[in-house]
Design a protein around this motif. Structure first.
Motif, PDB file in Angstrom:
ATOM      1  N   GLY A  16       0.806  -1.210   0.000  1.00  0.00           N
ATOM      2  CA  GLY A  16       0.000   0.000   0.000  1.00  0.00           C
ATOM      3  C   GLY A  16       0.837   1.255   0.000  1.00  0.00           C
ATOM      4  O   GLY A  16       2.053   1.211  -0.217  1.00  0.00           O
ATOM      5  N   SER A  17       0.174   2.380   0.254  1.00  0.00           N
ATOM      6  CA  SER A  17       0.844   3.677   0.209  1.00  0.00           C
ATOM      7  C   SER A  17       0.511   4.485   1.453  1.00  0.00           C
ATOM      8  O   SER A  17      -0.539   4.308   2.074  1.00  0.00           O
ATOM      9  CB  SER A  17       0.396   4.466  -1.025  1.00  0.00           C
ATOM     10  N   THR A  18       1.409   5.375   1.771  1.00  0.00           N
ATOM     11  CA  THR A  18       1.171   6.345   2.820  1.00  0.00           C
ATOM     12  C   THR A  18       2.012   7.575   2.522  1.00  0.00           C
ATOM     13  O   THR A  18       2.934   7.528   1.703  1.00  0.00           O
ATOM     14  CB  THR A  18       1.491   5.761   4.206  1.00  0.00           C
ATOM     15  N   ARG A  19       1.702   8.664   3.190  1.00  0.00           N
ATOM     16  CA  ARG A  19       2.407   9.914   2.922  1.00  0.00           C
ATOM     17  C   ARG A  19       2.766  10.574   4.244  1.00  0.00           C
ATOM     18  O   ARG A  19       1.927  10.710   5.136  1.00  0.00           O
ATOM     19  CB  ARG A  19       1.534  10.844   2.088  1.00  0.00           C
ATOM     20  N   LEU A  20       4.020  10.963   4.354  1.00  0.00           N
ATOM     21  CA  LEU A  20       4.502  11.695   5.516  1.00  0.00           C
ATOM     22  C   LEU A  20       4.699  13.155   5.142  1.00  0.00           C
ATOM     23  O   LEU A  20       5.141  13.450   4.031  1.00  0.00           O
ATOM     24  CB  LEU A  20       5.821  11.110   6.012  1.00  0.00           C
ATOM     25  N   SER A  21       4.392  14.020   6.072  1.00  0.00           N
ATOM     26  CA  SER A  21       4.600  15.449   5.850  1.00  0.00           C
ATOM     27  C   SER A  21       5.430  16.041   6.979  1.00  0.00           C
ATOM     28  O   SER A  21       5.384  15.550   8.104  1.00  0.00           O
ATOM     29  CB  SER A  21       3.253  16.173   5.762  1.00  0.00           C
ATOM     30  N   CYS A  22       6.168  17.072   6.648  1.00  0.00           N
ATOM     31  CA  CYS A  22       7.009  17.747   7.638  1.00  0.00           C
ATOM     32  C   CYS A  22       6.857  19.247   7.460  1.00  0.00           C
ATOM     33  O   CYS A  22       7.079  19.771   6.365  1.00  0.00           O
ATOM     34  CB  CYS A  22       8.461  17.335   7.458  1.00  0.00           C
ATOM     35  N   SER A  30      14.585  30.494   2.791  1.00  0.00           N
ATOM     36  CA  SER A  30      15.412  31.114   1.754  1.00  0.00           C
ATOM     37  C   SER A  30      15.654  30.200   0.574  1.00  0.00           C
ATOM     38  O   SER A  30      16.388  30.556  -0.341  1.00  0.00           O
ATOM     39  CB  SER A  30      16.769  31.491   2.364  1.00  0.00           C
ATOM     40  N   ASN A  31      15.052  29.000   0.598  1.00  0.00           N
ATOM     41  CA  ASN A  31      15.277  27.986  -0.436  1.00  0.00           C
ATOM     42  C   ASN A  31      16.713  27.459  -0.420  1.00  0.00           C
ATOM     43  O   ASN A  31      17.108  26.746  -1.340  1.00  0.00           O
ATOM     44  CB  ASN A  31      14.940  28.514  -1.839  1.00  0.00           C
ATOM     45  N   LYS A  32      17.504  27.813   0.584  1.00  0.00           N
ATOM     46  CA  LYS A  32      18.847  27.267   0.701  1.00  0.00           C
ATOM     47  C   LYS A  32      18.908  26.178   1.771  1.00  0.00           C
ATOM     48  O   LYS A  32      19.979  25.794   2.220  1.00  0.00           O
ATOM     49  CB  LYS A  32      19.851  28.379   1.031  1.00  0.00           C
ATOM     50  N   HIS A  33      17.761  25.704   2.148  1.00  0.00           N
ATOM     51  CA  HIS A  33      17.738  24.620   3.125  1.00  0.00           C
ATOM     52  C   HIS A  33      17.392  23.314   2.423  1.00  0.00           C
ATOM     53  O   HIS A  33      16.558  23.279   1.519  1.00  0.00           O
ATOM     54  CB  HIS A  33      16.719  24.912   4.236  1.00  0.00           C
ATOM     55  N   ALA A  34      18.073  22.289   2.827  1.00  0.00           N
ATOM     56  CA  ALA A  34      17.742  20.944   2.364  1.00  0.00           C
ATOM     57  C   ALA A  34      16.854  20.296   3.413  1.00  0.00           C
ATOM     58  O   ALA A  34      16.929  20.622   4.604  1.00  0.00           O
ATOM     59  CB  ALA A  34      19.002  20.113   2.170  1.00  0.00           C
ATOM     60  N   SER A  56      15.736  21.397  -5.529  1.00  0.00           N
ATOM     61  CA  SER A  56      14.807  20.274  -5.708  1.00  0.00           C
ATOM     62  C   SER A  56      15.451  19.056  -6.343  1.00  0.00           C
ATOM     63  O   SER A  56      14.770  18.225  -6.948  1.00  0.00           O
ATOM     64  CB  SER A  56      13.558  20.702  -6.495  1.00  0.00           C
ATOM     65  N   THR A  57      16.772  18.941  -6.225  1.00  0.00           N
ATOM     66  CA  THR A  57      17.439  17.696  -6.594  1.00  0.00           C
ATOM     67  C   THR A  57      17.165  16.694  -5.484  1.00  0.00           C
ATOM     68  O   THR A  57      17.290  17.022  -4.311  1.00  0.00           O
ATOM     69  CB  THR A  57      18.941  17.915  -6.756  1.00  0.00           C
ATOM     70  N   ARG A  72       9.018  19.022  -1.985  1.00  0.00           N
ATOM     71  CA  ARG A  72       8.990  20.162  -1.082  1.00  0.00           C
ATOM     72  C   ARG A  72       8.072  21.232  -1.634  1.00  0.00           C
ATOM     73  O   ARG A  72       7.880  21.344  -2.854  1.00  0.00           O
ATOM     74  CB  ARG A  72      10.398  20.734  -0.870  1.00  0.00           C
ATOM     75  N   ASP A  73       7.495  21.987  -0.735  1.00  0.00           N
ATOM     76  CA  ASP A  73       6.662  23.122  -1.105  1.00  0.00           C
ATOM     77  C   ASP A  73       7.267  24.332  -0.405  1.00  0.00           C
ATOM     78  O   ASP A  73       7.081  24.516   0.803  1.00  0.00           O
ATOM     79  CB  ASP A  73       5.215  22.890  -0.667  1.00  0.00           C
ATOM     80  N   ASN A  74       8.015  25.113  -1.153  1.00  0.00           N
ATOM     81  CA  ASN A  74       8.726  26.235  -0.538  1.00  0.00           C
ATOM     82  C   ASN A  74       7.758  27.294  -0.002  1.00  0.00           C
ATOM     83  O   ASN A  74       8.061  27.957   0.989  1.00  0.00           O
ATOM     84  CB  ASN A  74       9.692  26.858  -1.539  1.00  0.00           C
ATOM     85  N   ALA A  75       6.626  27.458  -0.642  1.00  0.00           N
ATOM     86  CA  ALA A  75       5.660  28.453  -0.175  1.00  0.00           C
ATOM     87  C   ALA A  75       5.096  28.064   1.188  1.00  0.00           C
ATOM     88  O   ALA A  75       4.870  28.917   2.049  1.00  0.00           O
ATOM     89  CB  ALA A  75       4.538  28.608  -1.196  1.00  0.00           C
ATOM     90  N   LYS A  76       4.885  26.761   1.377  1.00  0.00           N
ATOM     91  CA  LYS A  76       4.322  26.291   2.636  1.00  0.00           C
ATOM     92  C   LYS A  76       5.390  25.927   3.660  1.00  0.00           C
ATOM     93  O   LYS A  76       5.076  25.685   4.820  1.00  0.00           O
ATOM     94  CB  LYS A  76       3.421  25.078   2.378  1.00  0.00           C
ATOM     95  N   PHE A  77       6.645  25.866   3.194  1.00  0.00           N
ATOM     96  CA  PHE A  77       7.771  25.513   4.064  1.00  0.00           C
ATOM     97  C   PHE A  77       7.589  24.097   4.595  1.00  0.00           C
ATOM     98  O   PHE A  77       7.712  23.851   5.807  1.00  0.00           O
ATOM     99  CB  PHE A  77       7.878  26.509   5.218  1.00  0.00           C
TER     100      PHE A  77
END
Length: 128
Positions: A16-22, A30-34, A56-57, A72-77
């Protein structure tokens, strides 16, 4: 102070499938975070699962390549881990991680020591 809060996981059937969010709070968007995910099963060492840098690599451990997808969703962080075709060996506590770099193209570490911020973890249990 940076805080990471995971959600999702729980019980999933094998195959099956599941989804984790953070969700990230307290840091500079700043988009400089991995961001990434590690996991730890009982009696085993914490291991790298997946990561995504500011450009987004994406990076995956071999055993989840083709089954898991990090985004990742940079707008939502936020960062998500979509887990498909889940296997019993995927059962573990999953931890969200984050680190800021000088460049959005920096390659994140596959070692726990290479990450600065950790979430509390969320359990994924696989029913076979």
């Amino acid at each position: 102070q940076v805080q990471l809060v995971e959600s999702g996981g729980g019980l999933v059937q094998a195959g099956g499938s599941t989804r984790l969010s953070c969700a990230v709070s307290g840091g500079t968007n700043s988009n400089k975070h991995a961001m990434g995910w590690f996991r730890q099963a009982p009696g085993k060492e914490r291991e790298f699962v997946a990561a995504i840098n500011g450009a987004s690599t994406t990076y995956y451990r071999d055993s989840v390549q083709g089954r898991f997808s990090i985004s990742r969703d940079n707008a939502k962080f936020t960062a998500d881990l979509q887990m498909d075709n889940v296997k019993p060996e995927d059962a573990a506590v999953y931890y969200c991680v984050a680190k800021w770099f000088g460049s959005m193209r920096a390659t994140p570490s596959r070692e726990p020591e290479g990450w600065r911020y950790w979430g509390q973890g969320t359990q994924v249990t696989v029913a076979s």
